[in-house]
Design a protein around this motif. Structure first.
Motif, PDB file in Angstrom:
ATOM      1  N   UNK A   9      15.306   1.393  -8.196  1.00 52.76           N
ATOM      2  CA  UNK A   9      14.345   1.894  -7.354  1.00 52.76           C
ATOM      3  C   UNK A   9      13.057   0.696  -7.408  1.00 52.76           C
ATOM      4  N   UNK A  10      12.543   1.016  -6.109  1.00 51.98           N
ATOM      5  CA  UNK A  10      11.178   0.015  -6.074  1.00 51.98           C
ATOM      6  C   UNK A  10      10.023   0.560  -6.688  1.00 51.98           C
ATOM      7  N   UNK A  11       9.787   1.749  -6.616  1.00 53.16           N
ATOM      8  CA  UNK A  11       8.430   2.381  -7.355  1.00 53.16           C
ATOM      9  C   UNK A  11       8.771   3.878  -7.907  1.00 53.16           C
ATOM     10  N   UNK A  12       8.117   4.064  -8.898  1.00 50.70           N
ATOM     11  CA  UNK A  12       8.136   5.572  -9.532  1.00 50.70           C
ATOM     12  C   UNK A  12       6.842   6.209  -9.693  1.00 50.70           C
ATOM     13  N   UNK A  13       6.842   7.561  -9.529  1.00 49.14           N
ATOM     14  CA  UNK A  13       5.485   8.013  -9.862  1.00 49.14           C
ATOM     15  C   UNK A  13       5.990   9.448 -10.582  1.00 49.14           C
ATOM     16  N   UNK A  14       5.039   9.772 -11.259  1.00 50.64           N
ATOM     17  CA  UNK A  14       4.922  11.089 -12.266  1.00 50.64           C
ATOM     18  C   UNK A  14       3.956  12.021 -11.694  1.00 50.64           C
ATOM     19  N   UNK A  30       2.500   7.397  -2.047  1.00 51.43           N
ATOM     20  CA  UNK A  30       3.319   6.359  -2.570  1.00 51.43           C
ATOM     21  C   UNK A  30       4.040   5.733  -1.422  1.00 51.43           C
ATOM     22  N   UNK A  31       4.632   6.882  -0.910  1.00 55.78           N
ATOM     23  CA  UNK A  31       5.762   6.407   0.510  1.00 55.78           C
ATOM     24  C   UNK A  31       4.958   5.615   1.317  1.00 55.78           C
ATOM     25  N   UNK A  32       3.821   6.020   1.747  1.00 56.14           N
ATOM     26  CA  UNK A  32       3.091   5.141   2.782  1.00 56.14           C
ATOM     27  C   UNK A  32       2.856   3.763   2.586  1.00 56.14           C
ATOM     28  N   UNK A  33       2.679   3.270   0.961  1.00 59.68           N
ATOM     29  CA  UNK A  33       2.532   2.151   0.445  1.00 59.68           C
ATOM     30  C   UNK A  33       3.726   1.171   0.239  1.00 59.68           C
ATOM     31  N   UNK A  34       5.100   1.824   0.847  1.00 53.97           N
ATOM     32  CA  UNK A  34       6.341   1.257   0.492  1.00 53.97           C
ATOM     33  C   UNK A  34       6.758   0.781   1.882  1.00 53.97           C
ATOM     34  N   UNK A  35       8.006  -0.147   1.697  1.00 49.17           N
ATOM     35  CA  UNK A  35       8.303  -0.598   2.937  1.00 49.17           C
ATOM     36  C   UNK A  35       9.554   0.275   3.345  1.00 49.17           C
ATOM     37  N   UNK A  36      10.011   0.191   4.715  1.00 46.18           N
ATOM     38  CA  UNK A  36      11.164   1.037   4.950  1.00 46.18           C
ATOM     39  C   UNK A  36      12.518   0.488   4.309  1.00 46.18           C
ATOM     40  N   UNK A  37      13.248   1.469   3.578  1.00 45.10           N
ATOM     41  CA  UNK A  37      14.259   1.136   3.081  1.00 45.10           C
ATOM     42  C   UNK A  37      14.171   1.183   1.618  1.00 45.10           C
ATOM     43  N   UNK A  38      13.034   1.147   1.169  1.00 45.82           N
ATOM     44  CA  UNK A  38      12.626   1.083  -0.476  1.00 45.82           C
ATOM     45  C   UNK A  38      12.820   2.456  -0.804  1.00 45.82           C
ATOM     46  N   UNK A  39      13.140   2.515  -2.292  1.00 44.94           N
ATOM     47  CA  UNK A  39      13.504   3.745  -2.963  1.00 44.94           C
ATOM     48  C   UNK A  39      12.397   4.079  -3.801  1.00 44.94           C
ATOM     49  N   UNK A  40      11.967   5.452  -3.799  1.00 46.04           N
ATOM     50  CA  UNK A  40      10.936   5.865  -4.518  1.00 46.04           C
ATOM     51  C   UNK A  40      11.463   6.978  -5.451  1.00 46.04           C
ATOM     52  N   UNK A  41      11.198   6.777  -6.777  1.00 44.63           N
ATOM     53  CA  UNK A  41      11.435   8.033  -7.770  1.00 44.63           C
ATOM     54  C   UNK A  41      10.314   8.881  -8.163  1.00 44.63           C
ATOM     55  N   UNK A  42      10.497  10.107  -8.038  1.00 39.83           N
ATOM     56  CA  UNK A  42       9.361  11.008  -8.091  1.00 39.83           C
ATOM     57  C   UNK A  42       9.792  12.011  -9.250  1.00 39.83           C
ATOM     58  N   UNK A  43       9.313  11.855 -10.283  1.00 44.01           N
ATOM     59  CA  UNK A  43       9.396  13.047 -11.409  1.00 44.01           C
ATOM     60  C   UNK A  43       8.436  14.148 -11.204  1.00 44.01           C
ATOM     61  N   UNK A  44       9.085  15.156 -11.283  1.00 44.99           N
ATOM     62  CA  UNK A  44       8.406  16.528 -10.944  1.00 44.99           C
ATOM     63  C   UNK A  44       8.885  17.679 -11.641  1.00 44.99           C
ATOM     64  N   UNK A  76      14.115  14.262 -11.302  1.00 43.95           N
ATOM     65  CA  UNK A  76      13.487  12.991 -10.715  1.00 43.95           C
ATOM     66  C   UNK A  76      14.401  13.094  -9.346  1.00 43.95           C
ATOM     67  N   UNK A  77      13.342  12.994  -8.329  1.00 42.22           N
ATOM     68  CA  UNK A  77      13.777  13.015  -6.772  1.00 42.22           C
ATOM     69  C   UNK A  77      13.738  11.498  -6.535  1.00 42.22           C
ATOM     70  N   UNK A  78      14.902  11.218  -5.943  1.00 37.12           N
ATOM     71  CA  UNK A  78      15.150   9.815  -5.260  1.00 37.12           C
ATOM     72  C   UNK A  78      14.911  10.160  -3.745  1.00 37.12           C
ATOM     73  N   UNK A  79      14.151   9.402  -3.256  1.00 34.43           N
ATOM     74  CA  UNK A  79      13.525   9.309  -1.637  1.00 34.43           C
ATOM     75  C   UNK A  79      13.774   7.835  -1.261  1.00 34.43           C
ATOM     76  N   UNK A  80      14.330   7.804  -0.176  1.00 37.07           N
ATOM     77  CA  UNK A  80      14.620   6.607   0.566  1.00 37.07           C
ATOM     78  C   UNK A  80      13.488   6.480   1.653  1.00 37.07           C
ATOM     79  N   UNK A  81      12.483   5.596   1.756  1.00 40.05           N
ATOM     80  CA  UNK A  81      11.663   5.679   2.836  1.00 40.05           C
ATOM     81  C   UNK A  81      12.208   5.239   4.119  1.00 40.05           C
ATOM     82  N   UNK A  82      11.961   6.023   5.268  1.00 39.67           N
ATOM     83  CA  UNK A  82      12.744   5.832   6.396  1.00 39.67           C
ATOM     84  C   UNK A  82      11.654   5.635   7.551  1.00 39.67           C
TER      85      UNK A  82
END
Length: 82
Positions: A9-14, A30-44, A76-82
């Motif tokens: 992943x490129x970034x992770x938030x809790x 968090x997604x707004x600060x990332x580039x398209x195609x990057x992966x965000x992990x979100x612990x919820x 942990x939710x794995x999201x790809x920014x599109x």
């Protein structure tokens, strides 16, 4: 967040301490600060965030890839920014 056995992943938030709607607000920032195609992990944690955050991310055009249950009862939710 334990980073063992989690996807690349490129970034992770809790956001386990947040409540709706702040759970998605934090995720979107968090997604707004990332580039398209990057992966965000979100612990919820909790039924509402587990249901609402993936749906809200998809509604914004992003790709929820996976939802991984953790030993402590969180997810942990794995999201790809599109």
């Amino acid at each position: 967040m334990t980073l063992t056995m989690l996807p690349k992943h490129d970034k992770a938030i809790d956001i386990t301490a947040e409540t709706c709607p702040m759970t998605y607000v934090r995720t979107r920032l968090a997604l707004d600060a990332m580039e398209e195609g990057q992966i965000l992990l979100v612990k919820l944690k909790g039924e509402d965030p587990v249901r609402n955050v993936p749906r809200a991310a998809a509604d914004q055009g992003h790709e929820p890839l996976d939802l991984l249950e953790q030993p402590d009862g969180s997810y942990v939710l794995v999201i790809q920014k599109c």
